[in-house]
Design a protein around this motif. Structure first.
Motif, PDB file in Angstrom:
ATOM      1  N   PRO A  97       0.831  -1.205   0.000  1.00  0.00           N
ATOM      2  CA  PRO A  97       0.000   0.000   0.000  1.00  0.00           C
ATOM      3  C   PRO A  97       0.870   1.261   0.000  1.00  0.00           C
ATOM      4  N   PRO A  98       0.393   2.341  -0.617  1.00  0.00           N
ATOM      5  CA  PRO A  98       1.177   3.587  -0.632  1.00  0.00           C
ATOM      6  C   PRO A  98       1.573   4.056   0.761  1.00  0.00           C
ATOM      7  N   GLN A  99       0.698   3.824   1.753  1.00  0.00           N
ATOM      8  CA  GLN A  99       1.016   4.268   3.114  1.00  0.00           C
ATOM      9  C   GLN A  99       2.262   3.569   3.647  1.00  0.00           C
ATOM     10  N   ASN A 100       2.481   2.314   3.250  1.00  0.00           N
ATOM     11  CA  ASN A 100       3.674   1.600   3.701  1.00  0.00           C
ATOM     12  C   ASN A 100       4.929   2.153   3.045  1.00  0.00           C
ATOM     13  N   ILE A 101       4.819   2.512   1.754  1.00  0.00           N
ATOM     14  CA  ILE A 101       5.952   3.138   1.074  1.00  0.00           C
ATOM     15  C   ILE A 101       6.305   4.453   1.758  1.00  0.00           C
ATOM     16  N   GLU A 102       5.286   5.229   2.091  1.00  0.00           N
ATOM     17  CA  GLU A 102       5.522   6.509   2.759  1.00  0.00           C
ATOM     18  C   GLU A 102       6.247   6.312   4.087  1.00  0.00           C
TER      19      GLU A 102
ATOM     20  N   ASN B   1      11.605   0.465   9.212  1.00  0.00           N
ATOM     21  CA  ASN B   1      12.656   0.020   8.314  1.00  0.00           C
ATOM     22  C   ASN B   1      12.003  -0.506   7.039  1.00  0.00           C
ATOM     23  N   GLU B   2      12.774  -1.199   6.224  1.00  0.00           N
ATOM     24  CA  GLU B   2      12.244  -1.638   4.931  1.00  0.00           C
ATOM     25  C   GLU B   2      11.276  -2.815   5.056  1.00  0.00           C
ATOM     26  N   ASP B   3      11.216  -3.446   6.246  1.00  0.00           N
ATOM     27  CA  ASP B   3      10.279  -4.546   6.450  1.00  0.00           C
ATOM     28  C   ASP B   3       8.856  -4.005   6.512  1.00  0.00           C
ATOM     29  N   VAL B   4       7.913  -4.731   5.914  1.00  0.00           N
ATOM     30  CA  VAL B   4       6.515  -4.295   5.876  1.00  0.00           C
ATOM     31  C   VAL B   4       5.618  -5.494   6.162  1.00  0.00           C
ATOM     32  N   PRO B   5       4.342  -5.250   6.502  1.00  0.00           N
ATOM     33  CA  PRO B   5       3.448  -6.365   6.858  1.00  0.00           C
ATOM     34  C   PRO B   5       3.350  -7.414   5.754  1.00  0.00           C
ATOM     35  N   TYR B   6       3.348  -8.664   6.186  1.00  0.00           N
ATOM     36  CA  TYR B   6       3.372  -9.813   5.272  1.00  0.00           C
ATOM     37  C   TYR B   6       2.331 -10.843   5.729  1.00  0.00           C
ATOM     38  N   ARG B   7       1.675 -11.476   4.765  1.00  0.00           N
ATOM     39  CA  ARG B   7       0.737 -12.557   5.036  1.00  0.00           C
ATOM     40  C   ARG B   7       1.171 -13.789   4.250  1.00  0.00           C
ATOM     41  N   GLY B   8       1.002 -14.960   4.836  1.00  0.00           N
ATOM     42  CA  GLY B   8       1.471 -16.181   4.204  1.00  0.00           C
ATOM     43  C   GLY B   8       0.894 -16.414   2.822  1.00  0.00           C
ATOM     44  N   TRP B   9      -0.353 -15.982   2.606  1.00  0.00           N
ATOM     45  CA  TRP B   9      -0.974 -16.231   1.300  1.00  0.00           C
ATOM     46  C   TRP B   9      -0.358 -15.391   0.185  1.00  0.00           C
ATOM     47  N   PHE B  10       0.440 -14.390   0.543  1.00  0.00           N
ATOM     48  CA  PHE B  10       1.118 -13.597  -0.487  1.00  0.00           C
ATOM     49  C   PHE B  10       1.950 -14.495  -1.410  1.00  0.00           C
ATOM     50  N   ASP B  11       2.516 -15.574  -0.837  1.00  0.00           N
ATOM     51  CA  ASP B  11       3.417 -16.419  -1.622  1.00  0.00           C
ATOM     52  C   ASP B  11       2.719 -17.058  -2.820  1.00  0.00           C
ATOM     53  N   GLU B  12       1.409 -17.214  -2.745  1.00  0.00           N
ATOM     54  CA  GLU B  12       0.678 -17.789  -3.881  1.00  0.00           C
ATOM     55  C   GLU B  12       0.800 -16.914  -5.129  1.00  0.00           C
ATOM     56  N   PHE B  13       1.118 -15.639  -4.939  1.00  0.00           N
ATOM     57  CA  PHE B  13       1.144 -14.698  -6.054  1.00  0.00           C
ATOM     58  C   PHE B  13       2.557 -14.223  -6.387  1.00  0.00           C
ATOM     59  N   ALA B  14       3.545 -14.813  -5.719  1.00  0.00           N
ATOM     60  CA  ALA B  14       4.933 -14.419  -5.963  1.00  0.00           C
ATOM     61  C   ALA B  14       5.489 -15.119  -7.196  1.00  0.00           C
TER      62      ALA B  14
ATOM     63  N   ALA C 199       9.775  11.507  -4.731  1.00  0.00           N
ATOM     64  CA  ALA C 199       9.237  12.809  -4.334  1.00  0.00           C
ATOM     65  C   ALA C 199       7.726  12.749  -4.145  1.00  0.00           C
ATOM     66  N   VAL C 200       7.031  12.048  -5.033  1.00  0.00           N
ATOM     67  CA  VAL C 200       5.569  11.971  -4.946  1.00  0.00           C
ATOM     68  C   VAL C 200       5.139  11.218  -3.690  1.00  0.00           C
ATOM     69  N   HIS C 201       5.721  10.050  -3.454  1.00  0.00           N
ATOM     70  CA  HIS C 201       5.335   9.271  -2.273  1.00  0.00           C
ATOM     71  C   HIS C 201       5.736   9.999  -0.995  1.00  0.00           C
ATOM     72  N   TYR C 202       6.909  10.598  -0.991  1.00  0.00           N
ATOM     73  CA  TYR C 202       7.349  11.340   0.185  1.00  0.00           C
ATOM     74  C   TYR C 202       6.425  12.524   0.429  1.00  0.00           C
TER      75      TYR C 202
END
Length: 311
Positions: A173-178, A186-199, A244-247
């Motif tokens: 989500p853009p909020q996480n990039i911000e 840090n660079e770590d962001v929320p992760y869910r196990g089902w994400f791997d199905e789409f990797a 610049a845009v996300h910041y």
């Protein structure tokens, strides 16, 4: 040889379609860095010994308590080769940062590589280039995260499995990039196990490199072997515009409560958001990151897990 001759390409299997794909899709290519003595085990050992303390990052994971946590270490009295030996025993990551600033032969190589990319892609101009080396233990894992500039990962020895996730608001989500850009996390962001199905999953072997889209989340898992890898970063005008845009969106969200702001990296809206980002930094509102306040361990090649606790 001390460097790679410009008489032969560093990227050995570039195809015409890669120009259209670069920066928009994950691409795996073959390279010749692993042939260079600049990346032999002995050369990496010397690089560790030359590295300024402020540019040498060491991390591990502590399983004391209910939740695993990152811990940070120091080289101690280990030589470069002893440090690699210690890392080979444990669950440790070493990040040798910004090598081009203090090792001119690697800066020369970095320039050769990007000269090759720019010659192959019309209009591709880069700045703020960076090269580093990662030395990491067998079975070590880098959690789900995203980076703020153009990235590529070049395998020298060992094998990594890299998971690249779709660049969409579902996975990043853009909020996480911000939050990453404003150093609220840090660079770590929320992760869910089902994400791997789409990797999209890549096994990266010596002599292979991988690049992926800006802000695409990813995670990395070493195979059961020591890994030595090269990381490269770069900025382009479009990368800077996206930053610049996300910041700027993050600043406007925090100051004016604005929502649903555009994340397009082109158009007139880029300039006021860049101004908002610059003002936020000038006022000292950005949270300082990347500062390790304490060290928990030192490398200890004589120990079973390659490290010793600091009292």
């Amino acid at each position: 040889m001390n460097s790679i001759s410009m008489q032969r390409d560093i990227i050995v299997d570039w195809q015409a379609q890669h120009e259209r794909l670069f920066g928009l899709h994950a691409i795996k290519l073959r390279h010749r860095l692993a042939e260079s003595e600049l990346f032999s085990r002995q050369a990496i050992g010397r690089l560790i010994e030359r590295c300024p303390q402020s540019h040498l990052g060491l991390e591990s994971v502590s399983f004391d308590g209910d939740t695993p946590r990152r811990i940070y270490g120091e080289l101690g009295n280990s030589t470069g080769l002893q440090a690699i030996e210690a890392i080979e025993k444990g669950r440790i990551w070493m990040n040798i940062r910004r090598i081009m600033d203090w090792a001119p032969e690697y800066n020369e190589l970095l320039n050769e590589i990007f000269a090759e990319f720019e010659a192959r892609m019309s209009g591709f101009k880069t700045f703020k280039r960076n090269i580093g080396v990662l030395v990491s233990s067998p079975n070590a894992k880098v959690p789900y995260h995203a980076d703020i500039q153009g990235q590529s990962l070049w395998q020298i020895s060992g094998v990594k499995r890299v998971f690249i996730y779709p660049r969409s608001d579902v996975f990043m989500p853009p909020q996480n990039i911000e939050k990453i850009l404003l150093r609220e996390t840090n660079e770590d962001v929320p992760y869910r196990g089902w994400f791997d199905e789409f990797a999209t999953v890549f096994d990266l072997h010596p002599g292979e490199m991988l690049t992926w889209p800006l802000y695409a989340p990813h995670k990395v898992e070493n195979h059961d072997c020591l890994n030595i890898s090269v990381t490269m970063e770069h900025w382009t005008q479009s990368t800077w515009n996206a930053y610049a845009v996300h910041y700027g969106n993050g600043v406007l969200r925090r100051t004016l409560g604005l929502r649903n702001t555009s994340t397009q990296d082109h158009g007139l809206h880029v300039y006021p958001k860049a101004a908002a980002a610059a003002l936020w930094k000038k006022l000292g509102r950005q949270i300082e990151g990347d500062v390790v306040k304490s060290r928990d361990f030192r490398l200890a090649p004589e120990s079973a897990n390659g490290l010793a606790a600091l009292s």
